[in-house]
Structures are given as C-alpha cells and as structure tokens.
Design an enzyme around this catalytic site. Structure first.
Site, PDB file in Angstrom:
ATOM      1  N   LYS A 139       0.829  -1.210   0.000  1.00 53.95           N
ATOM      2  CA  LYS A 139       0.000   0.000   0.000  1.00 53.95           C
ATOM      3  C   LYS A 139       0.866   1.265   0.000  1.00 53.95           C
ATOM      4  O   LYS A 139       0.536   2.241  -0.659  1.00 53.95           O
ATOM      5  CB  LYS A 139      -0.944  -0.013   1.200  1.00 53.95           C
ATOM      6  CG  LYS A 139      -2.089  -0.996   1.011  1.00 53.95           C
ATOM      7  CD  LYS A 139      -2.923  -1.132   2.267  1.00 53.95           C
ATOM      8  CE  LYS A 139      -3.986  -2.209   2.088  1.00 53.95           C
ATOM      9  NZ  LYS A 139      -4.683  -2.514   3.338  1.00 53.95           N
ATOM     10  N   LYS A 142      -3.453  -7.755 -11.372  1.00 54.25           N
ATOM     11  CA  LYS A 142      -4.546  -8.182 -10.498  1.00 54.25           C
ATOM     12  C   LYS A 142      -5.674  -7.157 -10.572  1.00 54.25           C
ATOM     13  O   LYS A 142      -5.415  -5.955 -10.502  1.00 54.25           O
ATOM     14  CB  LYS A 142      -4.010  -8.270  -9.057  1.00 54.25           C
ATOM     15  CG  LYS A 142      -5.077  -8.579  -8.036  1.00 54.25           C
ATOM     16  CD  LYS A 142      -4.651  -8.226  -6.616  1.00 54.25           C
ATOM     17  CE  LYS A 142      -5.897  -8.202  -5.748  1.00 54.25           C
ATOM     18  NZ  LYS A 142      -5.918  -7.514  -4.544  1.00 54.25           N
ATOM     19  N   LYS A 173      -9.391  -2.179  -7.177  1.00 50.86           N
ATOM     20  CA  LYS A 173      -9.873  -0.795  -7.208  1.00 50.86           C
ATOM     21  C   LYS A 173      -8.706   0.179  -7.298  1.00 50.86           C
ATOM     22  O   LYS A 173      -8.805   1.222  -7.912  1.00 50.86           O
ATOM     23  CB  LYS A 173     -10.676  -0.500  -5.931  1.00 50.86           C
ATOM     24  CG  LYS A 173     -12.051  -1.119  -5.921  1.00 50.86           C
ATOM     25  CD  LYS A 173     -12.590  -1.210  -4.497  1.00 50.86           C
ATOM     26  CE  LYS A 173     -12.849  -2.647  -4.106  1.00 50.86           C
ATOM     27  NZ  LYS A 173     -12.763  -2.918  -2.690  1.00 50.86           N
TER      28      LYS A 173
HETATM   29  P1  ADP Z   1      -9.241  -4.311  -4.023  1.00 46.34           P
HETATM   30  O1  ADP Z   1      -7.895  -4.890  -4.353  1.00 46.34           O
HETATM   31  O2  ADP Z   1     -10.045  -4.085  -5.244  1.00 46.34           O
HETATM   32  O3  ADP Z   1      -9.147  -3.086  -3.145  1.00 46.34           O
HETATM   33  P2  ADP Z   1     -10.011  -5.667  -1.653  1.00 46.34           P
HETATM   34  O4  ADP Z   1      -8.610  -5.624  -1.165  1.00 46.34           O
HETATM   35  O5  ADP Z   1     -11.012  -4.781  -0.978  1.00 46.34           O
HETATM   36  O6  ADP Z   1     -10.031  -5.406  -3.209  1.00 46.34           O
HETATM   37  O7  ADP Z   1     -10.496  -7.170  -1.581  1.00 46.34           O
HETATM   38  C1  ADP Z   1     -11.712  -7.651  -1.068  1.00 46.34           C
HETATM   39  C2  ADP Z   1     -11.725  -9.167  -1.187  1.00 46.34           C
HETATM   40  O8  ADP Z   1     -11.734  -9.545  -2.570  1.00 46.34           O
HETATM   41  C3  ADP Z   1     -10.496  -9.848  -0.575  1.00 46.34           C
HETATM   42  O9  ADP Z   1     -10.857 -11.069   0.044  1.00 46.34           O
HETATM   43  C4  ADP Z   1      -9.590 -10.077  -1.755  1.00 46.34           C
HETATM   44  O10 ADP Z   1      -8.714 -11.145  -1.578  1.00 46.34           O
HETATM   45  C5  ADP Z   1     -10.599 -10.343  -2.871  1.00 46.34           C
HETATM   46  N1  ADP Z   1     -10.058  -9.884  -4.133  1.00 46.34           N
HETATM   47  C6  ADP Z   1      -9.824  -8.602  -4.508  1.00 46.34           C
HETATM   48  N2  ADP Z   1      -9.333  -8.514  -5.760  1.00 46.34           N
HETATM   49  C7  ADP Z   1      -9.252  -9.793  -6.200  1.00 46.34           C
HETATM   50  C8  ADP Z   1      -8.812 -10.384  -7.419  1.00 46.34           C
HETATM   51  N3  ADP Z   1      -8.381  -9.648  -8.439  1.00 46.34           N
HETATM   52  N4  ADP Z   1      -8.857 -11.720  -7.530  1.00 46.34           N
HETATM   53  C9  ADP Z   1      -9.297 -12.483  -6.505  1.00 46.34           C
HETATM   54  N5  ADP Z   1      -9.743 -11.990  -5.327  1.00 46.34           N
HETATM   55  C10 ADP Z   1      -9.710 -10.670  -5.164  1.00 46.34           C
END
Ligand code: ADP
Ligand code: TRP
Length: 321
Positions: free
Chosen positions: A110, A189, A192
């Site tokens: 981050k 990946k 957001k």
């Molecule tokens: P972001 O990376 O979009 O901010 P979050 O960190 O809020 O997403 O993730 C919320 C949940 O969704 C977590 O359990 C995370 O492991 C899963 N997740 C987020 N992005 C992915 C992805 N590209 N593939 C698989 N799981 C994901």
C-alpha cells in the site's frame, strides 16, 4: 461452523471481489453460521472522505444483498456499528510484536502504491485479528492476498491464549486456489487501486466495452495459443461450464481462433451470470432505508456476540472491575 469475513468499502465491488471472495461467502452461508461485515474502519486507513465512505458502505451492502446474502441466516453489519472491536484491538495491539506487523506485505504494497504510511494502515492486521477473534470465528474465506493477515491473526490469538488463558478460537483461512487472482483489464490483479476493474453492476454496455479492451499478446489468429497465459481465458474459466471450457482449451491449443472471438463469448457469459441479480440491485437502490434497517439489525446481533467476548477479555486482562 462459524464463518466470518469482511470487505472494505473502498469503491464499487468488482468481479475480482466476487469470484475471489464474495461467491465463497455466499455459498458458505447455507451450511454454516455466517458473520459478514463491511469493513469501514479498515477503509478509513485509506479514505478520509466521509461522504464517500458512507456511500461506499451502502453500495457494498446493496451488492451483497442483491447477490443473495440471506439475513435470516447470516449476520450482516457495518463494522463501525460494533464498537467493541476497537477496544479489543487495543488489547491485542499490546500483545502484538512490532516485527510481526513489519513483515506484512500488504502494508508495504500500500505504501508502494502511494498511500500515506499512517498508524492505522500499519496496525490494520491487528484490527482484522480483532474482527475475526471477537466473533469466535472458525473459518475466514478470503482472497489469496489475505492469507498473511489470517496467519498474523492466529499468531496473535495464540499469544493471547498463552498470556490470559484459552479464551480465543484459533481460526483458519479458506482460499479458493482455482480463482486465486482474477486479472483486471490491463492484465494486472483486478483491483480498485489499479483502475482496471469490471464492476459487478456497471451498465452492461460498459462491461462489454471493458472486456473487448482486455490486453492480450499479439499471437496471430492462426497460431496455437497458451490458455494458461491468457487474461481472457482466466475470465472464461470463471463463467464457462466445464464442457465449454474444454472446447475453448482445444481451440486455443489448435490455433485458428482469434482473441476477439473469445472476448465476445466472455462478454455474453459474464453479462448472463449477473443478470438475475440486477433487478434486485435496482430495487435496493430505490429503498436505501430498508438497507439501513438491515444493517442496524445486523449490528445488534453482532454486538451481542462481541460484547460477550469483550467481557471475558476485559476480565482476563484485568481491565475494569
Ligand atoms: P481491491 O484490491 O479491489 O481493493 P479488496 O482488497 O477490498 O479489493 O479485496 C476484497 C476481497 O476480494 C479480498 O478477500 C480479496 O482477496 C478479494 N479480491 C480482490 N481482488 C481480487 C482479485 N483480483 N482476484 C481475486 N480476489 C480478489
Ligand atoms: N483486509 C480485508 C480485505 O482487504 C478486509 C477485512 C477486514 C477482513 N477485516 C476482516 C477480511 C476480517 C476477513 C476477516 O479484503
């Protein structure tokens, strides 16, 4: 078995969130006792805009409810409505070695992405441990990137039990390896923070546009292609039946199929997959008061459990009378 998970309201939920985490949450609720929450205290570590945070929390709630979260069975609340977790996090903080947090890769990631290195961000895994442990959770379904945070949770719980007695349940993570990482439209990946997402409920036209734009390599149509290295195939895997997937697998390996053809099929399947939930999502959007009521009711049910654990913790740690 008690299942617990949280998702941060940091923006509109995307298909990576759905296939990596939410789909598991939703399917586990039938056979288990589900505890799911919107992690707005966690989102505060990266978003200081109050209106946005409030709105995003409601959007996440609507997404979950539209996709089939069953509040008769499952406790569903907004994290900040159950204050006990913050007090508990403080107690856990006092047992958490600095080294444990310094090793956490998500903090480093981050910071590398440009977030300011505030204390909340650093202590994030301790609050996550408090979320999990205060509800005596057995299993925590998450995406692969959260594995380390659950390991940290276990370490902290064991330290707590060794110090104050066997009060906390030691949880396990559940990770669907088959969908470990859903790629975004740029091939990284889907996240957001990378601005490369396909939102679950964005207009169908936009979903189509984004899928058609996904990056691929420049293998000519007639040449054989490796499905395991293809971002479109990774999405196809999420929505195609096993039979159809095996047909596409052959087409890739034999050559003669262009990426554009596969993209068109992914568009159809992806739109069909979420179609049944769109009306419900709109209905909730038109009745936000109902959504707020659902969250309030969930918070009361969650508070009852959290207060019980906190009482034991306070007694064990010598806090209060
Ligand atoms: P972001 O990376 O979009 O901010 P979050 O960190 O809020 O997403 O993730 C919320 C949940 O969704 C977590 O359990 C995370 O492991 C899963 N997740 C987020 N992005 C992915 C992805 N590209 N593939 C698989 N799981 C994901
Ligand atoms: N850190 C998790 C994520 O970014 C969200 C979260 C907060 C969580 N508390 C939790 C997940 C407790 C599981 C259990 O996805």
């Amino acid at each position: 078995m008690r299942i617990l998970s949280g998702i941060q309201p940091t923006g509109k939920l995307h298909i990576g969130n759905y296939f990596g985490a939410m789909r598991q949450h939703l399917s586990l609720q039938a056979e288990n006792e589900g505890f799911y929450f919107i992690a707005d205290y966690h989102a505060l570590t990266s978003n200081p805009d109050p209106d946005e945070l409030r709105q995003n929390s409601l959007e996440v709630a609507m997404d979950y409810l539209a996709l089939g979260l069953d509040t008769d069975k499952t406790v569903f609340w907004r994290q900040s409505d159950v204050h006990e977790v913050v007090e508990f996090a403080w107690v856990l903080s006092c047992l958490t070695p600095m080294g444990l947090l310094q090793r956490c890769t998500s903090y480093k990631d981050k910071i590398a992405q440009g977030l300011s290195p505030n204390h909340g961000l650093f202590a994030y895994p301790v609050l996550q441990a408090a979320d999990i442990l205060i509800f005596n959770s057995d299993l925590v379904p998450v995406g692969a990137d959260q594995k380390q945070h659950i390991e940290v949770t276990r370490d902290i719980a064991m330290k707590f039990n060794a110090t104050y007695g066997e009060i906390l349940t030691i949880p396990k993570e559940s990770i669907l390896e088959s969908v470990a990482v859903v790629p975004g439209i740029d091939g990284r990946k889907m996240s957001k923070s990378y601005d490369n997402t396909i939102e679950i409920f964005e207009p169908e036209k936009q979903i189509k546009k984004k899928i058609m734009r996904i990056v691929t390599d420049s293998t000519p149509v007639e040449d054989p292609k490796d499905p395991d290295k293809c971002n479109i195939f990774a999405l196809l895997k999420l929505v195609a039946s096993p039979d159809e997937l095996s047909e596409w697998n052959d087409k890739y390996r034999n050559g003669g199929t262009g990426y554009g053809t596969v993209k068109k099929r992914v568009v159809e399947l992806m739109i069909d997959y979420f179609k049944p939930y769109r009306d419900k999502r709109q209905e909730l959007q038109n009745n936000v008061d109902f959504v707020k009521e659902v969250l309030k009711d969930g918070a009361q049910r969650a508070s009852a459990v959290a207060a019980e654990t906190l009482e034991k913790v306070r007694k064990a740690a010598g806090l209060g009378v």
